[in-house]
Scaffold this motif. Structure first.
Motif, short mmCIF file in Angstrom:
data_model
loop_
_atom_site.label_atom_id
_atom_site.label_comp_id
_atom_site.label_asym_id
_atom_site.label_seq_id
_atom_site.Cartn_x
_atom_site.Cartn_y
_atom_site.Cartn_z
N UNK A 7 47.02 85.23 43.47
CA UNK A 7 46.76 86.42 44.27
C UNK A 7 47.49 87.60 43.67
N UNK A 8 46.86 88.76 43.68
CA UNK A 8 47.49 89.98 43.18
C UNK A 8 48.65 90.36 44.09
N UNK A 9 49.82 90.58 43.51
CA UNK A 9 51.01 90.93 44.29
C UNK A 9 50.94 92.34 44.84
N UNK A 10 50.05 93.17 44.32
CA UNK A 10 49.95 94.55 44.80
C UNK A 10 48.90 94.70 45.90
N UNK A 11 47.68 94.25 45.64
CA UNK A 11 46.60 94.48 46.61
C UNK A 11 46.21 93.23 47.40
N UNK A 12 46.77 92.08 47.05
CA UNK A 12 46.53 90.80 47.73
C UNK A 12 45.12 90.24 47.53
N UNK A 13 44.36 90.79 46.58
CA UNK A 13 43.04 90.21 46.32
C UNK A 13 43.21 88.87 45.61
N UNK A 14 42.20 88.04 45.69
CA UNK A 14 42.16 86.77 44.98
C UNK A 14 41.08 86.94 43.91
N UNK A 15 41.47 87.31 42.69
CA UNK A 15 40.48 87.60 41.65
C UNK A 15 39.45 86.50 41.43
N UNK A 16 39.84 85.25 41.51
CA UNK A 16 38.88 84.17 41.29
C UNK A 16 37.75 84.24 42.31
N UNK A 17 38.06 84.64 43.53
CA UNK A 17 37.05 84.79 44.57
C UNK A 17 36.32 86.12 44.43
N UNK A 18 37.08 87.20 44.26
CA UNK A 18 36.50 88.54 44.20
C UNK A 18 35.63 88.75 42.97
N UNK A 19 35.93 88.05 41.88
CA UNK A 19 35.15 88.19 40.65
C UNK A 19 34.25 86.97 40.42
N UNK A 20 33.89 86.29 41.50
CA UNK A 20 32.94 85.16 41.49
C UNK A 20 33.25 84.11 40.43
N UNK A 21 34.45 83.57 40.53
CA UNK A 21 34.84 82.46 39.66
C UNK A 21 35.64 82.85 38.44
N UNK A 22 35.67 84.14 38.10
CA UNK A 22 36.48 84.56 36.95
C UNK A 22 37.91 84.76 37.42
N UNK A 23 38.81 83.97 36.89
CA UNK A 23 40.22 84.05 37.29
C UNK A 23 40.89 85.14 36.46
N UNK A 24 40.75 86.39 36.89
CA UNK A 24 41.22 87.55 36.13
C UNK A 24 42.58 88.04 36.60
N UNK A 25 43.53 87.16 36.70
CA UNK A 25 44.89 87.56 37.07
C UNK A 25 45.67 87.83 35.77
N UNK A 26 46.56 88.82 35.82
CA UNK A 26 47.33 89.18 34.63
C UNK A 26 48.81 89.14 34.97
N UNK A 27 49.61 88.74 34.00
CA UNK A 27 51.07 88.68 34.19
C UNK A 27 51.69 89.96 33.65
N UNK A 28 52.43 90.65 34.50
CA UNK A 28 53.12 91.88 34.11
C UNK A 28 54.61 91.60 34.04
N UNK A 29 55.24 91.97 32.94
CA UNK A 29 56.69 91.78 32.80
C UNK A 29 57.41 92.73 33.75
N UNK A 30 58.20 92.19 34.66
CA UNK A 30 58.96 93.03 35.59
C UNK A 30 59.99 93.87 34.84
N UNK A 31 60.59 93.29 33.80
CA UNK A 31 61.50 94.00 32.92
C UNK A 31 60.80 94.14 31.57
#
Length: 78
Positions: A7-31
């Protein structure tokens, strides 16, 4: 997330669901890696959807620290 999907930590969307099976989550370095070489752990990453990841980088480029950028983005989305 509690449902076992990333789940996106900012908008709470679930990309796998919202993009119809495409798991488009990205990792952002906090530091930013530019702070020097270091080991990283899972806690060092924020999981963001592509739109939020881009928006966070734009806010950071404007001089907003990451922790404030996430909060600012959440306020903009509401």
């Amino acid at each position: 997330s509690k449902n076992g999907k990333l789940t996106c930590e900012a908008c709470a969307c679930v990309p796998e669901t919202d993009y119809r099976g495409l798991d488009l989550i990205e990792a952002h370095h906090r530091t930013p890696l530019s702070k020097g070489l270091r080991s990283t752990s899972v806690e060092d990453f924020a999981m963001l959807c592509p739109c939020c990841h881009r928006a966070v980088h734009k806010l950071i480029d404007q001089g907003t620290p990451f922790t404030i950028a996430i909060k600012k983005l959440q306020d903009l989305i509401k």
